[in-house]
Scaffold this motif. Structure first.
Motif, PDB file in Angstrom:
ATOM      1  N   UNK A 190       0.823  -1.214   0.000  1.00 45.08           N
ATOM      2  CA  UNK A 190       0.000   0.000   0.000  1.00 45.08           C
ATOM      3  C   UNK A 190       0.854   1.260   0.000  1.00 45.08           C
ATOM      4  N   UNK A 197       0.828   6.509  -7.028  1.00 44.12           N
ATOM      5  CA  UNK A 197      -0.266   7.386  -7.462  1.00 44.12           C
ATOM      6  C   UNK A 197       0.199   8.831  -7.504  1.00 44.12           C
ATOM      7  N   UNK A 213      -0.624  14.818   3.350  1.00 38.70           N
ATOM      8  CA  UNK A 213      -1.465  13.649   3.086  1.00 38.70           C
ATOM      9  C   UNK A 213      -0.672  12.365   3.272  1.00 38.70           C
TER      10      UNK A 213
ATOM     11  N   UNK B 164      -6.487  20.668   3.966  1.00 41.51           N
ATOM     12  CA  UNK B 164      -6.421  19.869   2.745  1.00 41.51           C
ATOM     13  C   UNK B 164      -7.584  18.879   2.689  1.00 41.51           C
ATOM     14  N   UNK B 167     -10.586  20.638   1.631  1.00 46.44           N
ATOM     15  CA  UNK B 167     -10.482  20.933   0.209  1.00 46.44           C
ATOM     16  C   UNK B 167     -10.868  19.711  -0.622  1.00 46.44           C
ATOM     17  N   UNK B 168     -10.272  18.565  -0.285  1.00 44.19           N
ATOM     18  CA  UNK B 168     -10.566  17.343  -1.029  1.00 44.19           C
ATOM     19  C   UNK B 168     -12.049  16.999  -0.950  1.00 44.19           C
ATOM     20  N   UNK B 172     -14.422  16.460  -4.086  1.00 50.99           N
ATOM     21  CA  UNK B 172     -14.813  15.106  -4.479  1.00 50.99           C
ATOM     22  C   UNK B 172     -16.195  14.699  -3.984  1.00 50.99           C
ATOM     23  N   UNK B 182     -10.712  11.729   3.030  1.00 45.58           N
ATOM     24  CA  UNK B 182      -9.268  11.506   3.105  1.00 45.58           C
ATOM     25  C   UNK B 182      -8.949  10.013   3.131  1.00 45.58           C
ATOM     26  N   UNK B 185      -9.526   8.471  -0.361  1.00 48.99           N
ATOM     27  CA  UNK B 185      -8.469   8.710  -1.348  1.00 48.99           C
ATOM     28  C   UNK B 185      -7.259   7.824  -1.061  1.00 48.99           C
ATOM     29  N   UNK B 186      -6.915   7.726   0.209  1.00 50.25           N
ATOM     30  CA  UNK B 186      -5.773   6.876   0.568  1.00 50.25           C
ATOM     31  C   UNK B 186      -6.065   5.420   0.227  1.00 50.25           C
ATOM     32  N   UNK B 188      -8.035   4.271  -1.973  1.00 51.85           N
ATOM     33  CA  UNK B 188      -8.058   4.164  -3.437  1.00 51.85           C
ATOM     34  C   UNK B 188      -6.632   3.909  -3.953  1.00 51.85           C
ATOM     35  N   UNK B 189      -5.707   4.721  -3.492  1.00 51.69           N
ATOM     36  CA  UNK B 189      -4.313   4.537  -3.927  1.00 51.69           C
ATOM     37  C   UNK B 189      -3.756   3.213  -3.427  1.00 51.69           C
ATOM     38  N   UNK B 190      -4.090   2.858  -2.205  1.00 51.59           N
ATOM     39  CA  UNK B 190      -3.541   1.644  -1.615  1.00 51.59           C
ATOM     40  C   UNK B 190      -4.081   0.398  -2.305  1.00 51.59           C
ATOM     41  N   UNK B 192      -4.661   0.121  -5.404  1.00 51.92           N
ATOM     42  CA  UNK B 192      -3.862  -0.087  -6.603  1.00 51.92           C
ATOM     43  C   UNK B 192      -2.428  -0.492  -6.262  1.00 51.92           C
ATOM     44  N   UNK B 221      -9.189  -2.192   4.170  1.00 54.67           N
ATOM     45  CA  UNK B 221      -9.384  -0.875   3.553  1.00 54.67           C
ATOM     46  C   UNK B 221     -10.806  -0.382   3.815  1.00 54.67           C
ATOM     47  N   UNK B 224     -10.910   0.916   7.096  1.00 49.44           N
ATOM     48  CA  UNK B 224     -10.176   2.183   7.178  1.00 49.44           C
ATOM     49  C   UNK B 224     -11.021   3.366   6.693  1.00 49.44           C
TER      50      UNK B 224
END
Lengths: 237, 237
Positions: A190, A197, A213, B164, B167-168, B172, B182, B185-186, B188-190, B192, B221, B224
DNA sequence: CCAAAAAGAGAGCACTGCTCTTGCATTGGT
DNA sequence: ACCAATGCAAGAGCAGTGCTCTCTTTTTGG
């Protein structure tokens, strides 16, 4: 005698290094796909066929660069870790993660070479394995220290995963509980998802303050592997 | 009239499709790096220069394939989600993650094309953005439904990340709490990261039962991002 | 001192993306 | 119904690639 059998041997080492340096330069500039043996040779003032005396193929040159990149990343991570050797495990975990991220941002093409999508038809030789394992081993050692000191929090595993978890633990860290090793492997993957990303532009217009972040996400990963936040700091989670 | 202005227009559509099909075939076989316009043209019985009437450059062909890949992945994920529409959010989250993983394993080269390291010198045009967002939007919708139904668990954010995070969230999903966005998004990246490591061979000799490992990691996840395990199932976490 | 090994130079093969020109077929307006 | 304009395919050609082969020169170690 053992260092160099003569002028020729020394020259070979120097030329090999020069080729790698120039290749790394071109790699950093245009990426692995555009790395050209002919261009490297041209820049070094030699003819392309002469270069094949040093690297039998383009892939072999890339392999050499891959090993160097793994080593550079591993060294960076270990150096960063050494600087916070006294801190609590969670802080050390985040420090190492941050160092990996910074190295990736500073060496995007080299990072892509080792953690990006592999070049099709190219399979990394066994030689790269020890160098590739360095960061992983470092992360394991942090968790191990925490485990041996005050212990780590464990997330229960579903029954279907228990055999595999035991297998992984036996392979990677027999002294750690399977729950911890499983979480460690997942966190390891992860971590590279987060970095990839960011590096590959998937956070474009999504995450702006990427430093903050990432720090937070790395902290959550620490939590996930069982590294608790130290009792003196802030409200309980 | 609107479908085709004549035989010529129809032929153009057909040839364009044939080029994409053959290109996709070669992509699946040898990867994006070895996709050759000349080879595609050869296989289609046309001369290479003729192909440039349909795609101005190799990059444009790749872009078309990228959009198709995003759409194919998005469609697969949405179809998988539709089949478990009645299940609890956590189950739906895991289902979508698993569908993405399966698609990646079945279309490794296409997955690499969209989520692997970008081809240097190539920047994806704006056209790809909507197609690229589909899976992300799907994941958001799952969390949104859970939030509107029984609410989601929230992990507090450090002060430095709060602006931040707001903002996100505004960008979104303005209706969701910043903590949730937050984490989303994390995750999502993890996600992948997990898929990429498996696909690119980083789990070689590390994780064997990858299916079970992934299911567990996807569940973590879900945890999380605040999707709690339903009260009827198993012991509390 | 001299055969053997190592290294460089150059030509050449088969491939790539891409451009330009030429000839033919289809199209839409008059 | 004709005819200019457009669309399309073909071929030659350019500059580049990885890699191989041969030939010559240089260095090495017995």
């Amino acid at each position: 005698m053992s260092t160099a059998r003569g002028a020729r041997a020394r020259a070979r080492i120097e030329v090999t290094a020069a080729i790698k340096d120039e290749a790394r330069r071109q790699l950093a500039e245009d990426g692995a796909a555009k790395l050209s043996l002919r261009a490297v040779a041209r820049e070094l003032g030699m003819v392309s066929s002469a270069l094949y005396r040093y690297f039998p193929s383009r892939d072999d040159l890339l392999t050499a660069l891959i090993i160097d990149a793994y080593d550079s990343l591993g060294e960076t991570a270990e150096a960063a870790h050494a600087e916070v050797a006294g801190a609590d495990p969670r802080e050390r975990w985040i420090t190492v993660c941050t160092a990996v991220r910074r190295w990736a941002l500073e060496h995007p093409q080299e990072y892509t070479l080792i953690y990006g999508s592999p070049v099709p038809g190219y399979t990394a030789p066994e030689t790269t394995i020890p160098a590739a394992a360095r960061v992983g081993l470092l992360l394991i050692s942090i968790v191990r220290a925490a485990y041996q000191d005050k212990g780590v929090a464990r997330t229960p595993l579903p029954a279907e995963l228990k055999p595999e978890a035991r297998r992984m633990a036996a392979e990677l860290a027999p002294d750690l509980p399977p729950e911890t090793v499983t979480a460690l492997v997942a966190a390891w993957a992860q971590l590279y998802g987060l970095i990839g990303f960011e590096l590959f532009g998937q956070f474009h217009r999504v995450v702006e303050d990427r430093e903050a972040f990432f720090r937070h996400a790395a902290g959550r990963l620490a939590h996930e592997v069982g590294l608790v936040v130290p009792p003196t700091a802030g409200p309980a989670e």
